[in-house]
Design a protein around this motif. Structure first.
Motif, mmCIF file in Angstrom:
data_model
loop_
_atom_site.group_PDB
_atom_site.id
_atom_site.type_symbol
_atom_site.label_atom_id
_atom_site.label_comp_id
_atom_site.label_asym_id
_atom_site.label_seq_id
_atom_site.Cartn_x
_atom_site.Cartn_y
_atom_site.Cartn_z
ATOM 1 N N ILE A 179 0.857 -1.184 0.000
ATOM 2 C CA ILE A 179 0.000 0.000 0.000
ATOM 3 C C ILE A 179 0.891 1.231 0.000
ATOM 4 N N TYR A 180 0.666 2.129 -0.972
ATOM 5 C CA TYR A 180 1.409 3.377 -1.065
ATOM 6 C C TYR A 180 0.448 4.557 -0.871
ATOM 7 N N ASN A 181 0.974 5.650 -0.315
ATOM 8 C CA ASN A 181 0.169 6.874 -0.265
ATOM 9 C C ASN A 181 0.345 7.648 -1.561
ATOM 10 N N ASP A 207 -0.874 2.044 9.349
ATOM 11 C CA ASP A 207 0.470 1.878 8.815
ATOM 12 C C ASP A 207 1.161 0.692 9.477
ATOM 13 N N TYR A 218 -5.002 6.151 -2.027
ATOM 14 C CA TYR A 218 -3.912 5.203 -1.830
ATOM 15 C C TYR A 218 -3.860 4.250 -3.021
ATOM 16 N N CYS A 220 -2.742 0.248 -4.098
ATOM 17 C CA CYS A 220 -2.299 -1.093 -3.718
ATOM 18 C C CYS A 220 -1.652 -1.719 -4.951
ATOM 19 N N TYR A 236 -9.684 6.282 0.762
ATOM 20 C CA TYR A 236 -9.977 6.133 2.186
ATOM 21 C C TYR A 236 -10.714 7.377 2.668
#
Length: 238
Positions: A179-181, A207, A218, A220, A236
Motif C-alpha cells: 500500500i502506497y500513499n 500503517d 492510496y 495497492c 480512504y
C-alpha cells in the motif's frame, strides 16, 4: 547557490536596450565576482522575460519564471544538470503551470516540495496572489499512474471508511501486496506467510506501526513472480 560560489539573478543581456531580462550568473573568485554571463547561451527562451531564478540545494536543478507572447502568461521553467552540462530548459507543465501566472519558484532542501506564487485575474482589474506548494511524486507513483491495469484483483468497498478487502481471482505467484500513499511512500504491506494461506486481504487503514493513516487516495500494488504487477487505486474516507 547553497555553496555560496554562484550568484544567479535576472538581468538584461541586451545592454543597449536593457530588455528583456534573462537568467544571468556570476561566479565568486579570489578577486571578487566575475562579469555576468547568460546562464543558457543558446536558449531560445532568452527572447522572453525570465526572472526569479532559484538553484536547488543540491545544485542539480535551476528554476525560474518565463513570460512568453501572452501578456498575462507566465510559466515556471526548469533545467537539470546532467553531470556535464545544463540540459535545455523546459516548461514544468500541468498541474503547476496554468492559464494564470506562476512565478517565484523555490525548492525545499530535500528537493521534494516546490513553492511558488500564482497570480490570477479576479476580474474588474483586480488581481489576487496566493502561495502554492506542489509535492514531487516518487518514481513509484509515476509508474503506478502509467501502468496497465490487468484486472485480476479488486478492492471493495471502494471508497471505504473502516476497512477495504483486497481480493484476487488469480493469486498464484503473488509475491506481496504493498500500500502506497499519494506521494509514493510505502505505508503497509502483506507478504510472506500471509500470502500462502489467504485469497483475500483486509486493510484497515493503518500503517506498519498500527497507527491510523490520514484519509485520501492510496494505491495497492500487487507483485507477481516474474516481474508482473497490478495496481488498484483506493480511496480512504475518514
Amino acid at each position: 547557490s547553497s555553496g555560496g560560489d554562484t550568484l544567479v539573478f535576472e538581468g538584461p543581456h541586451y545592454w543597449e536596450t536593457m530588455y528583456p531580462p534573462d537568467v544571468m550568473y556570476s561566479v565568486k573568485t579570489d578577486t571578487g565576482w566575475s562579469y555576468p554571463k547568460l546562464f543558457f547561451e543558446n536558449y531560445d527562451g532568452n527572447r522572453s522575460w525570465e526572472s526569479y531564478p532559484f538553484i536547488s540545494a543540491n545544485g542539480k536543478s535551476i528554476w525560474f519564471r518565463a513570460s512568453y507572447h501572452r501578456d498575462w502568461g507566465r510559466d515556471l521553467i526548469y533545467s537539470k544538470w546532467d553531470g556535464e552540462k545544463w540540459i535545455m530548459p523546459v516548461r514544468l507543465g500541468l498541474p503547476v503551470n496554468t492559464e494564470q501566472a506562476e512565478m517565484a519558484p523555490a525548492l525545499s532542501s530535500d528537493d521534494c516540495e516546490l513553492f511558488f506564487v500564482r497570480i490570477y485575474d479576479k476580474g474588474d482589474s483586480i488581481r489576487g496572489e496566493e502561495i502554492y506548494v506542489s509535492k514531487r511524486l516518487s518514481n513509484i507513483v509515476y509508474e503506478i499512474k502509467n501502468e496497465k491495469q490487468l484486472g485480476c484483483f479488486k478492492a471493495y468497498p471502494n471508497p471505504f471508511n473502516s476497512k477495504v478487502v483486497l481480493e484476487g481471482q488469480d493469486i498464484n505467484g503473488v509475491l506481496k501486496l504493498v500500500i502506497y500513499n499519494i506521494i509514493g511512500k510505502e505505508v503497509f504491506s502483506f507478504q510472506g506467510l500471509e500470502l500462502k494461506s489467504q485469497k483475500k486481504w483486509v486493510w484497515n487503514g493503518t500503517d506498519f506501526s498500527g497507527a491510523p493513516v490520514s484519509g485520501g487516495v492510496y494505491f495497492c500494488r500487487v507483485f507477481f513472480i516474474g516481474g508482473r504487477s497490478e495496481v488498484l487505486k483506493i480511496l480512504y474516507l475518514k
